[in-house]
Write an enzyme that holds these catalytic residues in place. Structure first.
Site, short mmCIF file in Angstrom:
data_model
loop_
_atom_site.label_atom_id
_atom_site.label_comp_id
_atom_site.label_asym_id
_atom_site.label_seq_id
_atom_site.Cartn_x
_atom_site.Cartn_y
_atom_site.Cartn_z
N THR A 79 -10.87 -11.20 -8.64
CA THR A 79 -12.27 -11.20 -8.21
C THR A 79 -12.66 -12.61 -7.77
OG1 THR A 79 -14.57 -10.76 -8.89
CG2 THR A 79 -13.11 -11.63 -10.60
N ARG A 113 -3.66 -5.19 -11.95
CA ARG A 113 -4.59 -6.05 -11.22
C ARG A 113 -5.94 -5.35 -11.20
NH1 ARG A 113 -3.52 -5.85 -5.22
NH2 ARG A 113 -1.96 -7.47 -5.56
N LYS A 153 0.86 -1.18 0.00
CA LYS A 153 0.00 0.00 0.00
C LYS A 153 0.90 1.24 0.00
CE LYS A 153 -4.20 -1.91 1.64
NZ LYS A 153 -3.73 -3.25 1.27
N ARG A 205 -12.83 -6.56 4.51
CA ARG A 205 -13.30 -7.92 4.14
C ARG A 205 -14.70 -8.17 4.72
NH1 ARG A 205 -9.28 -6.95 1.96
NH2 ARG A 205 -10.92 -6.23 0.55
N ASP A 248 -0.99 -1.66 -4.28
CA ASP A 248 -2.42 -1.75 -3.98
C ASP A 248 -3.05 -0.39 -4.23
OD1 ASP A 248 -2.32 -4.39 -3.14
OD2 ASP A 248 -2.21 -3.90 -1.01
N ALA A 295 -12.75 -1.60 -2.80
CA ALA A 295 -13.17 -1.98 -1.45
C ALA A 295 -13.42 -0.81 -0.50
CB ALA A 295 -12.11 -2.90 -0.85
P1 FDA Z 1 -18.12 -9.66 -4.97
O1 FDA Z 1 -17.98 -8.71 -3.82
O2 FDA Z 1 -19.31 -9.53 -5.83
O3 FDA Z 1 -17.98 -11.13 -4.40
C1 FDA Z 1 -18.29 -12.28 -5.17
C2 FDA Z 1 -18.45 -13.45 -4.22
O4 FDA Z 1 -17.19 -13.72 -3.59
C3 FDA Z 1 -19.40 -13.16 -3.05
O5 FDA Z 1 -20.72 -13.46 -3.40
C4 FDA Z 1 -18.84 -14.08 -1.98
O6 FDA Z 1 -19.27 -15.40 -2.21
C5 FDA Z 1 -17.36 -14.04 -2.21
N1 FDA Z 1 -16.70 -13.01 -1.38
C6 FDA Z 1 -16.22 -11.81 -1.79
N2 FDA Z 1 -15.66 -11.16 -0.76
C7 FDA Z 1 -15.79 -11.96 0.32
C8 FDA Z 1 -15.40 -11.85 1.69
N3 FDA Z 1 -14.75 -10.77 2.14
N4 FDA Z 1 -15.70 -12.86 2.53
C9 FDA Z 1 -16.32 -13.97 2.09
N5 FDA Z 1 -16.72 -14.14 0.80
C10 FDA Z 1 -16.45 -13.15 -0.07
N6 FDA Z 1 -9.59 -3.63 -3.46
C11 FDA Z 1 -9.06 -2.38 -3.51
O7 FDA Z 1 -9.81 -1.41 -3.35
N7 FDA Z 1 -7.72 -2.20 -3.72
C12 FDA Z 1 -6.87 -3.24 -3.92
O8 FDA Z 1 -5.67 -3.04 -4.12
C13 FDA Z 1 -7.40 -4.56 -3.85
N8 FDA Z 1 -6.61 -5.66 -4.02
C14 FDA Z 1 -7.19 -6.91 -4.15
C15 FDA Z 1 -6.41 -8.01 -4.48
C16 FDA Z 1 -7.01 -9.23 -4.72
C17 FDA Z 1 -6.17 -10.42 -5.09
C18 FDA Z 1 -8.44 -9.37 -4.63
C19 FDA Z 1 -9.12 -10.67 -4.94
C20 FDA Z 1 -9.20 -8.30 -4.25
C21 FDA Z 1 -8.59 -7.07 -3.98
N9 FDA Z 1 -9.35 -5.97 -3.59
C22 FDA Z 1 -8.78 -4.71 -3.62
C23 FDA Z 1 -10.73 -6.17 -3.08
C24 FDA Z 1 -11.77 -5.97 -4.15
O9 FDA Z 1 -11.83 -4.61 -4.50
C25 FDA Z 1 -13.17 -6.40 -3.66
O10 FDA Z 1 -13.55 -5.63 -2.56
C26 FDA Z 1 -13.25 -7.86 -3.27
O11 FDA Z 1 -12.49 -8.67 -4.09
C27 FDA Z 1 -14.72 -8.35 -3.34
O12 FDA Z 1 -15.20 -8.19 -4.64
P2 FDA Z 1 -15.35 -9.42 -5.69
O13 FDA Z 1 -14.76 -8.96 -6.96
O14 FDA Z 1 -14.79 -10.65 -5.13
O15 FDA Z 1 -16.89 -9.53 -5.96
#
Ligand code: FDA
Length: 306
Positions: A225, A183, A98, A288, A132, A188
């Site tokens: 994701t 990436r 970060k 998270r 990040d 978040a």
């Molecule tokens: P979505 O939130 O729609 O989740 C899809 C499904 O995944 C959910 O229905 C659930 O089943 C599961 N899931 C997701 N999150 C979960 C959790 N916390 N606990 C349990 N189950 C969960 N963000 C950012 O702002 N800056 C960054 O640098 C990064 N870096 C980063 C690295 C990596 C490797 C990942 C995978 C993610 C990030 N993020 C991030 C976080 C990202 O922005 C986002 O908040 C999360 O990945 C959740 O979004 P999804 O894309 O998974 O989809």
């Protein structure tokens, strides 16, 4: 972004709530689902375990928004130790950092210097360093930092971008022009609708547009994701465009959707796991919790329990 998520991030960031949560045994236990542990050794042990399961890793020393050069240099020391250990133990891991942990909010020159030293050392072992992406107050500074590091010759530095931001499609092209591997995440943090798409559907559509563009034009895209629909879509796009499975990867967070991770690996796709370690786990843990409504119940139980 849902109201619930916004409220949780706001309430959870209150220092009193943070103090309560970090001293509660139940909160610590729940946090351990998402972090490898508090020490570098814990992080390395998790990398080894992921490697045994066919996954690569990116290690994150938890900590953000430091307010002094001393704290930034101390954090850099631990990250340099991590680089040394990854090399010595021949582990399949890069690093995620970060920029505000390296002082971006008060001294961008210092941040560039500290990250340049890390990237230089990591390059000798071919370790990739991903910046990040944090809150929108530092988006422009982070994109500019990535450009600056790459212009200084650090070819192993890339950057995370957030599909929820309206500016991201431009940043995807801008950082690709700088040669960076990106990436792609949804994002978040709590951001206002004038700069971020307010609905899940709009965020997902933005994600698809950027993922499609990266798979067509990007340098080793990192599709980060846990959203199965987006993952399926990225697979189809890669196949349609003839992008080889060796030329991009999926990324997921430690402790999230393990069974989906396993299925991807089993089917021959590359998967990297983001592995956080360190004592400063609370802000990461809060994000998270906030990104999944079902996790809010855990949060409230931990706040009430002991
Ligand atoms: P979505 O939130 O729609 O989740 C899809 C499904 O995944 C959910 O229905 C659930 O089943 C599961 N899931 C997701 N999150 C979960 C959790 N916390 N606990 C349990 N189950 C969960 N963000 C950012 O702002 N800056 C960054 O640098 C990064 N870096 C980063 C690295 C990596 C490797 C990942 C995978 C993610 C990030 N993020 C991030 C976080 C990202 O922005 C986002 O908040 C999360 O990945 C959740 O979004 P999804 O894309 O998974 O989809």
């Amino acid at each position: 972004m849902s109201v619930l998520r916004r409220v949780l991030l706001a309430v959870g960031s209150n220092p009193l709530v943070e103090r309560q949560m970090t001293t509660r045994a139940l909160a610590r236990r729940i946090a351990l689902r998402f972090i490898a542990g508090e020490t570098l050794e814990d992080g390395l042990t998790a990398v080894r375990a992921e490697a045994a399961g066919g996954r690569t890793a990116t290690l994150d020393f938890l900590g953000e928004a430091v307010t002094s050069a001393t704290a930034a240099r101390a954090a850099q020391g631990t990250i340099l130790d991590a680089v040394t250990r990854i090399t010595a133990d021949a582990l399949p891991s890069g690093l995620s950092i970060k920029p505000t942990q390296m002082g971006l909010r008060f001294d961008p020159d210092l941040t560039s210097e500290l990250l340049g030293e890390i990237a230089g050392k990591a390059a000798a072992d071919d370790q990739h360093v991903t910046l990040d992406m944090e809150g929108s107050d530092v988006t422009e500074a982070t994109v500019a930092l990535c450009e600056r590091l790459r212009a200084a010759g650090h070819a192993n530095v890339g950057c995370a971008l957030q599909a929820y931001l309206r500016r991201t499609e431009d940043d995807v092209e801008r950082l690709t022009a700088a040669g960076a591997s990106i990436r792609l995440t949804k994002g978040a943090y709590a951001e206002p609708p004038d700069i971020a798409f307010p609905t899940r559907r709009e965020v997902d559509l933005s994600y698809v547009r950027s993922a499609d563009w990266l798979l067509a034009n990007g340098h080793y895209p990192r599709i980060a994701t846990h959203d199965e629909a987006l993952i399926e879509r990225a697979k189809r796009t890669a196949i349609r465009l003839g992008r080889s499975p060796e030329d991009f990867e999926f990324q997921m967070l430690y402790g999230v959707r393990r069974e989906l991770q396993g299925r991807l690996i089993h089917a021959g796709w590359q998967l990297r796991v983001y592995i956080p370690f360190g004592t400063q786990w609370y802000p990461y843990f809060l994000r998270r919790i906030a990104e999944r409504p079902a996790n809010v119940v855990f949060f409230l139980r931990a706040l009430a329990g002991s």
